[in-house]
Design a protein around this motif. Structure first.
Motif, PDB file in Angstrom:
ATOM      1  N   GLN A 245       6.871  -7.687  -3.847  1.00  0.00           N
ATOM      2  CA  GLN A 245       6.263  -7.006  -2.700  1.00  0.00           C
ATOM      3  C   GLN A 245       5.556  -5.716  -3.119  1.00  0.00           C
ATOM      4  O   GLN A 245       4.578  -5.317  -2.490  1.00  0.00           O
ATOM      5  CB  GLN A 245       7.326  -6.719  -1.633  1.00  0.00           C
ATOM      6  CG  GLN A 245       7.928  -7.968  -1.012  1.00  0.00           C
ATOM      7  CD  GLN A 245       6.891  -8.894  -0.389  1.00  0.00           C
ATOM      8  OE1 GLN A 245       5.903  -8.448   0.198  1.00  0.00           O
ATOM      9  NE2 GLN A 245       7.106 -10.201  -0.521  1.00  0.00           N
ATOM     10  N   ASP A 246       6.037  -5.059  -4.188  1.00  0.00           N
ATOM     11  CA  ASP A 246       5.311  -3.901  -4.731  1.00  0.00           C
ATOM     12  C   ASP A 246       3.908  -4.304  -5.167  1.00  0.00           C
ATOM     13  O   ASP A 246       2.923  -3.600  -4.896  1.00  0.00           O
ATOM     14  CB  ASP A 246       6.055  -3.323  -5.942  1.00  0.00           C
ATOM     15  CG  ASP A 246       7.289  -2.525  -5.556  1.00  0.00           C
ATOM     16  OD1 ASP A 246       7.455  -2.205  -4.370  1.00  0.00           O
ATOM     17  OD2 ASP A 246       8.091  -2.228  -6.465  1.00  0.00           O
ATOM     18  N   VAL A 247       3.804  -5.436  -5.853  1.00  0.00           N
ATOM     19  CA  VAL A 247       2.503  -5.909  -6.326  1.00  0.00           C
ATOM     20  C   VAL A 247       1.619  -6.307  -5.143  1.00  0.00           C
ATOM     21  O   VAL A 247       0.435  -5.957  -5.083  1.00  0.00           O
ATOM     22  CB  VAL A 247       2.674  -7.095  -7.296  1.00  0.00           C
ATOM     23  CG1 VAL A 247       1.317  -7.677  -7.683  1.00  0.00           C
ATOM     24  CG2 VAL A 247       3.440  -6.652  -8.536  1.00  0.00           C
ATOM     25  N   VAL A 248       2.199  -7.016  -4.185  1.00  0.00           N
ATOM     26  CA  VAL A 248       1.449  -7.447  -3.005  1.00  0.00           C
ATOM     27  C   VAL A 248       0.894  -6.245  -2.250  1.00  0.00           C
ATOM     28  O   VAL A 248      -0.290  -6.206  -1.872  1.00  0.00           O
ATOM     29  CB  VAL A 248       2.354  -8.294  -2.087  1.00  0.00           C
ATOM     30  CG1 VAL A 248       1.725  -8.488  -0.714  1.00  0.00           C
ATOM     31  CG2 VAL A 248       2.645  -9.643  -2.738  1.00  0.00           C
ATOM     32  N   ALA A 249       1.745  -5.241  -2.012  1.00  0.00           N
ATOM     33  CA  ALA A 249       1.306  -4.048  -1.276  1.00  0.00           C
ATOM     34  C   ALA A 249       0.226  -3.292  -2.035  1.00  0.00           C
ATOM     35  O   ALA A 249      -0.726  -2.777  -1.434  1.00  0.00           O
ATOM     36  CB  ALA A 249       2.502  -3.133  -1.005  1.00  0.00           C
TER      37      ALA A 249
END
Length: 269
Positions: A245-249
């Motif tokens: 989710q860090d990468v997605v955000a």
């Protein structure tokens, strides 16, 4: 509480703020708006100017020039700031400039950073904690560097670029696009070359979390569909997984620079 120690050859303005245990070595120059917090040490021949604040326990080595006028023709003397965090080590001949009116009036460096000899941090850059810049790294104006990023020697970063946390940038690389969290980028112009697996293991990330991140990386940088579609798919498939989710955000956030991609446009592993 110990009084500041100032070498007789140093020039320290009466208006400068000096904390307990500050050590100012031979031939240093400290101007009137500078604040040095407890136990800051200027080894020798350090010049600090402007509205500059340096956190407790930071060491600055000879011939560093900190807080001087930005190298930006749009700067017109505005009273912008430079804030450097605690326990940083700033080596020989490093230059760090304050912010400008066009960039938020602030350049900021976090805690526990190591900035090696000859490196440069330009105006309005925001640097996180535990960042390591090897010799002669150049960070251009308005860049945003997250926590735990490592730069190899002679790496340069284009203005307005974002670097996600725990990323690794190889030596002699020219970074002209945003680098995802946990990513690794190498080359001139740089390309994404995978995940910073060594860094993830050194920081003791969970092995299963790393496996899921690798699977998400392959999905996001595959050759099918659009990047937006692949990011949305990864966000749905790996709900609740913090690394993914860090990468997605990071990819979803607005930016002035493109996302750095693998050389051939998709992940090989």
């Amino acid at each position: 509480m110990s009084q500041p120690s100032v070498h007789p050859t140093a020039i320290v303005s009466a208006g400068a703020g000096l904390g307990s245990g500050v050590k100012i070595g031979p031939y240093c120059i400290v101007s009137e708006k500078v604040v040095l917090h407890d136990n800051v040490e200027l080894i020798s021949h350090v010049s600090i100017d402007g509205n500059t604040e340096i956190g407790a326990g930071t060491q600055i080595y000879p011939f560093a020039a900190i807080g001087h006028k930005p190298q930006d023709l749009k700067y017109h003397g505005e009273d912008s700031r430079l804030v450097i965090g605690e326990r940083c080590v700033i080596r020989e001949s490093v230059t760090i400039n304050p912010g400008t009116e066009g960039g938020g009036m602030l350049t900021k460096i976090g805690n526990d950073c190591l900035i090696m000899a000859g490196a440069h941090v330009a105006h309005d850059a925001i640097i996180g904690n535990n960042v390591i810049m090897a010799n002669y790294v150049g960070i251009a104006g308005h860049c945003q560097i997250a926590d735990n990023v490592i730069f190899g020697g002679n790496c340069v970063v284009h203005q307005f670029t974002r670097i996600g946390r725990h990323a690794f940038l190889g030596a002699h690389s020219m970074i002209d696009g945003d680098v995802i969290p946990y990513g690794m980028a190498v080359g001139n112009r740089a390309a994404l070359t995978g995940l910073n697996l060594v860094g993830l293991k050194r920081h003791k990330f969970d092995r299963e979390a790393i496996h899921r991140l690798r699977a998400a990386y392959r999905m996001i940088f595959s050759s099918e569909g659009t990047l937006r579609e692949r990011v949305e798919d990864a966000a749905g498939l790996f709900q609740g997984d913090q690394l993914v989710q860090d990468v997605v955000a990071f990819i979803a956030a607005a930016s002035d620079r493109p996302i750095l991609l693998p050389r051939n446009g998709h992940a090989d592993d």
